[in-house]
Write an enzyme that holds these catalytic residues in place. Structure first.
Site, PDB file in Angstrom:
ATOM      1  N   HIS A 101      -1.982   7.704   7.406  1.00  0.00           N
ATOM      2  CA  HIS A 101      -0.963   8.510   6.713  1.00  0.00           C
ATOM      3  C   HIS A 101      -1.565   9.826   6.214  1.00  0.00           C
ATOM      4  O   HIS A 101      -0.960  10.891   6.353  1.00  0.00           O
ATOM      5  CB  HIS A 101      -0.412   7.765   5.492  1.00  0.00           C
ATOM      6  CG  HIS A 101       0.729   6.839   5.786  1.00  0.00           C
ATOM      7  ND1 HIS A 101       1.900   7.248   6.368  1.00  0.00           N
ATOM      8  CD2 HIS A 101       0.885   5.506   5.545  1.00  0.00           C
ATOM      9  CE1 HIS A 101       2.730   6.211   6.481  1.00  0.00           C
ATOM     10  NE2 HIS A 101       2.130   5.137   5.993  1.00  0.00           N
TER      11      HIS A 101
ATOM     12  N   CYS B  43       6.129  -0.270   7.456  1.00  0.00           N
ATOM     13  CA  CYS B  43       5.795   0.941   6.709  1.00  0.00           C
ATOM     14  C   CYS B  43       6.972   1.336   5.840  1.00  0.00           C
ATOM     15  O   CYS B  43       8.116   1.341   6.301  1.00  0.00           O
ATOM     16  CB  CYS B  43       5.455   2.075   7.677  1.00  0.00           C
ATOM     17  SG  CYS B  43       4.974   3.596   6.838  1.00  0.00           S
ATOM     18  N   LEU B  44       6.693   1.680   4.590  1.00  0.00           N
ATOM     19  CA  LEU B  44       7.770   2.066   3.673  1.00  0.00           C
ATOM     20  C   LEU B  44       8.466   3.343   4.137  1.00  0.00           C
ATOM     21  O   LEU B  44       9.601   3.603   3.736  1.00  0.00           O
ATOM     22  CB  LEU B  44       7.209   2.255   2.253  1.00  0.00           C
ATOM     23  CG  LEU B  44       6.656   0.976   1.594  1.00  0.00           C
ATOM     24  CD1 LEU B  44       6.007   1.307   0.265  1.00  0.00           C
ATOM     25  CD2 LEU B  44       7.744  -0.076   1.429  1.00  0.00           C
TER      26      LEU B  44
ATOM     27  N   GLN C 270       3.048   9.969   1.666  1.00  0.00           N
ATOM     28  CA  GLN C 270       4.389   9.372   1.703  1.00  0.00           C
ATOM     29  C   GLN C 270       5.274   9.827   0.543  1.00  0.00           C
ATOM     30  O   GLN C 270       6.488   9.715   0.609  1.00  0.00           O
ATOM     31  CB  GLN C 270       4.292   7.841   1.701  1.00  0.00           C
ATOM     32  CG  GLN C 270       3.682   7.286   2.981  1.00  0.00           C
ATOM     33  CD  GLN C 270       3.546   5.783   2.915  1.00  0.00           C
ATOM     34  OE1 GLN C 270       2.586   5.282   2.335  1.00  0.00           O
ATOM     35  NE2 GLN C 270       4.505   5.056   3.460  1.00  0.00           N
TER      36      GLN C 270
ATOM     37  N   HIS D 210      -4.169   1.829   8.113  1.00  0.00           N
ATOM     38  CA  HIS D 210      -2.781   2.307   8.088  1.00  0.00           C
ATOM     39  C   HIS D 210      -2.626   3.453   7.071  1.00  0.00           C
ATOM     40  O   HIS D 210      -2.001   4.475   7.361  1.00  0.00           O
ATOM     41  CB  HIS D 210      -1.881   1.115   7.737  1.00  0.00           C
ATOM     42  CG  HIS D 210      -0.426   1.422   7.561  1.00  0.00           C
ATOM     43  ND1 HIS D 210       0.548   0.903   8.391  1.00  0.00           N
ATOM     44  CD2 HIS D 210       0.242   2.161   6.632  1.00  0.00           C
ATOM     45  CE1 HIS D 210       1.734   1.332   7.987  1.00  0.00           C
ATOM     46  NE2 HIS D 210       1.589   2.087   6.924  1.00  0.00           N
ATOM     47  N   GLU D 211      -3.229   3.292   5.896  1.00  0.00           N
ATOM     48  CA  GLU D 211      -3.076   4.305   4.834  1.00  0.00           C
ATOM     49  C   GLU D 211      -3.866   5.571   5.148  1.00  0.00           C
ATOM     50  O   GLU D 211      -3.376   6.685   4.907  1.00  0.00           O
ATOM     51  CB  GLU D 211      -3.509   3.736   3.479  1.00  0.00           C
ATOM     52  CG  GLU D 211      -2.797   2.469   3.018  1.00  0.00           C
ATOM     53  CD  GLU D 211      -1.286   2.554   3.031  1.00  0.00           C
ATOM     54  OE1 GLU D 211      -0.735   3.664   3.122  1.00  0.00           O
ATOM     55  OE2 GLU D 211      -0.640   1.489   2.977  1.00  0.00           O
TER      56      GLU D 211
ATOM     57  N   GLY E 144       0.842  -1.189   0.000  1.00  0.00           N
ATOM     58  CA  GLY E 144       0.000   0.000   0.000  1.00  0.00           C
ATOM     59  C   GLY E 144       0.877   1.239   0.000  1.00  0.00           C
ATOM     60  O   GLY E 144       2.063   1.167   0.346  1.00  0.00           O
TER      61      GLY E 144
HETATM   62  O1  GNR Z   1       4.049  -2.571   2.578  1.00  0.00           O
HETATM   63  C1  GNR Z   1       3.420  -2.430   3.628  1.00  0.00           C
HETATM   64  N1  GNR Z   1       3.138  -3.500   4.386  1.00  0.00           N
HETATM   65  C2  GNR Z   1       2.304  -3.466   5.495  1.00  0.00           C
HETATM   66  C3  GNR Z   1       2.329  -4.553   6.359  1.00  0.00           C
HETATM   67  C4  GNR Z   1       1.505  -4.572   7.462  1.00  0.00           C
HETATM   68  C5  GNR Z   1       0.663  -3.526   7.712  1.00  0.00           C
HETATM   69  C6  GNR Z   1       0.640  -2.431   6.872  1.00  0.00           C
HETATM   70  C7  GNR Z   1       1.451  -2.400   5.771  1.00  0.00           C
HETATM   71  S1  GNR Z   1       1.415  -1.039   4.696  1.00  0.00           S
HETATM   72  C8  GNR Z   1       3.047  -1.074   4.081  1.00  0.00           C
HETATM   73  C9  GNR Z   1       3.235  -0.041   3.004  1.00  0.00           C
HETATM   74  C10 GNR Z   1       3.086   1.333   3.605  1.00  0.00           C
HETATM   75  O2  GNR Z   1       3.908   1.850   4.301  1.00  0.00           O
HETATM   76  N2  GNR Z   1       1.960   1.929   3.398  1.00  0.00           N
HETATM   77  O3  GNR Z   1       1.735   3.138   3.955  1.00  0.00           O
HETATM   78 NI    NI Z   2       2.940   3.177   5.770  1.00  0.00          NI
END
Ligand code: GNR
Ligand code: NI
Length: 165
Positions: free
Chosen positions: A138, A92-93, A51, A134-135, A46
């Site tokens: 952000h 998270c990236l 980001q 999670h997104e 995601g």
């Molecule tokens: O790649 C991602 N893997 C992930 C694993 C567990 C819970 C959430 C995520 S999202 C993350 C990519 C990212 O940072 N999205 O904002």
């Molecule tokens: Ni993230």
């Protein structure tokens, strides 16, 4: 396709709140394409526009990671359908190499527009529920480390600093 650079924690721009997309024009379509390429290049499932330093409410997702069925969520909103907490080990990236267990509501209703601007609703559980929460966090300037204790967060910041030098 240009790969966009992903902001890294604790960059203060990750704290900005994104505004709703007004109309899905060519520029937005191009951004979506670039966000997908950037997410795939980084092996993420995601990515939120925040980001890549764009303060607009755009999310791309590919939970399978097979590049076959990428998903786009524009101006997504959530209603909690089941607040029973579910634990998931999140990454998270924007916070490389950190994985921590986070608890979130287990079931949500997503209302959003797709890449063509069509509104849809979808009930989400499991990985989709985790990822969309999670997104959207952000887009509201929130990161998964915010759910951890300050001691733990401090330790993560120190570790990241060390890794970078
Ligand atoms: O790649 C991602 N893997 C992930 C694993 C567990 C819970 C959430 C995520 S999202 C993350 C990519 C990212 O940072 N999205 O904002
Ligand atoms: Ni993230």
């Amino acid at each position: 396709m240009p790969i966009l650079s992903i902001l890294q924690y604790p960059d203060s721009r990750l704290r900005l709140k994104a505004a709703p997309v007004e109309n899905i024009d060519e520029k937005i379509q191009k951004l979506i394409t670039n966000m997908l390429e950037t997410m795939w290049d980084a092996n993420g499932i995601g990515l939120a526009a925040t980001q890549v330093d764009v303060q607009q409410r755009i999310i791309v997702m590919d939970l399978q990671g097979d590049r076959i069925n990428p998903r786009v969520f524009i101006n997504a909103e959530l209603a909690i359908l089941d607040k029973t907490p579910s634990s998931f080990d999140e990454g998270c990236l924007s916070i490389p190499e950190v994985v921590e267990t986070v608890e979130r509501p287990s079931k949500v209703l997503i209302s959003a527009m797709d890449g063509e601007g069509k509104w849809f609703e979808e009930e989400a559980e499991g990985l989709l529920a985790v990822c969309i929460q999670h997104e959207i966090d952000h887009l509201d300037g929130k990161l998964f480390v915010d759910y951890l204790s300050s001691v733990r967060r401090q330790r993560i910041r120190k570790q990241l600093k060390k890794n970078r030098t």
